[in-house]
Design an enzyme around this catalytic site. Structure first.
Site, PDB file in Angstrom:
ATOM      1  N   ARG A 103       0.809  -1.228   0.000  1.00 12.27           N
ATOM      2  CA  ARG A 103       0.000   0.000   0.000  1.00 12.27           C
ATOM      3  C   ARG A 103       0.842   1.277   0.000  1.00 12.27           C
ATOM      4  NH1 ARG A 103      -5.021  -1.050   3.835  1.00 12.27           N
ATOM      5  NH2 ARG A 103      -5.819  -2.965   2.905  1.00 12.27           N
ATOM      6  N   ASP A 138     -15.666   8.524   9.809  1.00 11.81           N
ATOM      7  CA  ASP A 138     -14.524   7.631   9.617  1.00 11.81           C
ATOM      8  C   ASP A 138     -13.268   8.491   9.561  1.00 11.81           C
ATOM      9  OD1 ASP A 138     -14.447   4.449   8.478  1.00 11.81           O
ATOM     10  OD2 ASP A 138     -12.605   5.612   8.205  1.00 11.81           O
TER      11      ASP A 138
HETATM   12  C1  LIG Z   1     -13.530  -2.824   8.917  1.00 18.53           C
HETATM   13  S1  LIG Z   1     -14.196  -1.210   8.755  1.00 18.53           S
HETATM   14  C2  LIG Z   1     -15.755  -1.385   9.628  1.00 18.53           C
HETATM   15  C3  LIG Z   1     -16.922  -0.820   8.852  1.00 18.53           C
HETATM   16  C4  LIG Z   1     -18.286  -1.041   9.487  1.00 18.53           C
HETATM   17  N1  LIG Z   1     -18.372  -0.433  10.796  1.00 18.53           N
HETATM   18  C5  LIG Z   1     -18.643  -2.506   9.551  1.00 18.53           C
HETATM   19  O1  LIG Z   1     -18.622  -3.098  10.628  1.00 18.53           O
HETATM   20  O2  LIG Z   1     -18.934  -3.090   8.497  1.00 18.53           O
HETATM   21  C6  LIG Z   1     -13.204  -0.285   9.939  1.00 18.53           C
HETATM   22  C7  LIG Z   1     -13.225   1.218   9.710  1.00 18.53           C
HETATM   23  O3  LIG Z   1     -12.664   1.869  10.862  1.00 18.53           O
HETATM   24  C8  LIG Z   1     -11.986   3.021  10.421  1.00 18.53           C
HETATM   25  N2  LIG Z   1     -11.032   3.477  11.452  1.00 18.53           N
HETATM   26  C9  LIG Z   1      -9.854   2.928  11.799  1.00 18.53           C
HETATM   27  N3  LIG Z   1      -9.258   3.685  12.737  1.00 18.53           N
HETATM   28  C10 LIG Z   1     -10.071   4.734  12.999  1.00 18.53           C
HETATM   29  C11 LIG Z   1      -9.991   5.877  13.852  1.00 18.53           C
HETATM   30  N4  LIG Z   1      -8.950   6.093  14.655  1.00 18.53           N
HETATM   31  N5  LIG Z   1     -11.027   6.744  13.847  1.00 18.53           N
HETATM   32  C12 LIG Z   1     -12.092   6.540  13.037  1.00 18.53           C
HETATM   33  N6  LIG Z   1     -12.214   5.510  12.200  1.00 18.53           N
HETATM   34  C13 LIG Z   1     -11.208   4.604  12.164  1.00 18.53           C
HETATM   35  C14 LIG Z   1     -11.319   2.564   9.130  1.00 18.53           C
HETATM   36  O4  LIG Z   1     -10.977   3.643   8.298  1.00 18.53           O
HETATM   37  C15 LIG Z   1     -12.376   1.632   8.528  1.00 18.53           C
HETATM   38  O5  LIG Z   1     -13.159   2.283   7.544  1.00 18.53           O
END
Ligand SMILES: C[S@@+](CC[C@H](N)C(=O)[O-])C[C@H]1O[C@@H](n2cnc3c(N)ncnc32)[C@H](O)[C@@H]1O
Length: 280
Positions: free
Chosen positions: A39, A147
């Protein structure tokens, strides 16, 4: 190593891990080494830098805000889908039905999807609730979807997805999407209008006041270490409406952040703060 990828030394990997932990709370395991190389190589090449070390130096010495954002966007994991862990939506429907009985003239309903990725989670909430309770259109009903990753938020705001995202959904659920005839599906305007997408880092300041009748923070805290998980879940407790619900991912728990909640179902927690029913 793929062509055009840079080699990543132990020291460089340690610096990248330290940086993404400091800015996003994300704890990268050693298993993520290959992902980091694939990435970040593209970014390092685009910046015409000679190595990962030079890249981290560049970020630390004040690359642009966009450079910092690109680094975080590249290291998040955004896997999601419509109606993921669908027992949460069944539970939410019952909760909202109860709130509607308590607030018959339909005042305010606020839901937060924290870590919303490309939008499938908040749109599922909106579609499911509007489908079940059309009268919500007359309510002050909003869904906040946040996000840290600005690239996924841009995709989410568009509300357009490939048709294969409907795979596995019942016909009834699939019918709620608009078909473009171009292999794409669209979120209906009435649902899109309910959702506000905003960038927000869960380990940074939270500018909104709440309170939220329901918070979804699912499959986000798994990327954090235990102390960060406890801290974030503890902060949610202060954002909840009395007796509001917090939904978390199937492999998560509240750890040290659970004081304000009681477990009421599989990965479903309720705020311990009591609702004053006479005043509500
Ligand atoms: C695996 S996805 C989960 C999406 C959804 N909530 C679901 O369960 O299908 C995790 C998300 O958390 C976000 N994320 C990671 N660290 C974060 C942070 N410090 N603050 C806000 N969002 C964060 C990532 O960008 C990603 O889009």
């Amino acid at each position: 190593m793929e062509q055009g990828e840079y080699s990543l030394s132990e020291r460089e990997f340690a610096r990248i891990k330290a940086r993404v932990y400091a800015v996003a709370g994300i704890s990268l395991s050693d298993a993520k080494r290959t992902l980091v190389v694939s990435r970040l190589s593209k970014i390092v090449r685009a910046l015409r830098l000679p190595s990962f070390d030079a890249y981290v130096d560049y970020l630390e010495r004040g690359g642009t805000a966009q450079d910092g954002q690109d680094f975080v966007n590249a290291l998040t994991t955004n896997l999601t889908r419509f109606y993921r862990e669908d027992h949460h939506f069944d539970h939410l429907r019952t909760h909202v039905a109860n709130l509607m009985a308590e607030r018959p003239r339909g005042p305010r309903l606020r839901i937060w999807s924290a870590g919303c990725s490309t939008g499938q989670e908040p749109y599922t909430i909106g579609m499911d609730l509007l489908g079940a309770f059309p009268e919500l259109k007359r309510w002050d009903f909003r869904i906040l979807a946040t996000d840290i990753d600005t690239a996924v938020l841009a995709k989410a705001a568009g509300g357009v997805y490939p048709e294969n995202e409907l795979t596995g959904l019942s016909q009834e659920r699939a019918r709620a999407f608009e078909r473009g005839g171009d292999g794409m599906i669209r979120i209906p305007a009435a649902v899109r209008e309910l959702v506000s997408f905003k960038p927000l880092n869960l380990i940074g300041p939270w500018p909104m006041k709440g309170p939220f009748d329901a918070v979804f923070c699912r499959n986000v805290a798994i990327y954090f270490d235990k102390p960060t998980q406890g801290e974030v879940f503890g902060r949610f407790a202060k954002m909840m409406a009395p007796e509001g619900f917090l939904y978390i991912g199937h492999s998560e728990n509240l750890g040290s952040g659970g004081d304000g909640f009681r477990l009421v179902g599989k990965t479903i927690y309720q705020s311990k703060e009591k609702l004053n029913r006479r005043a509500a």
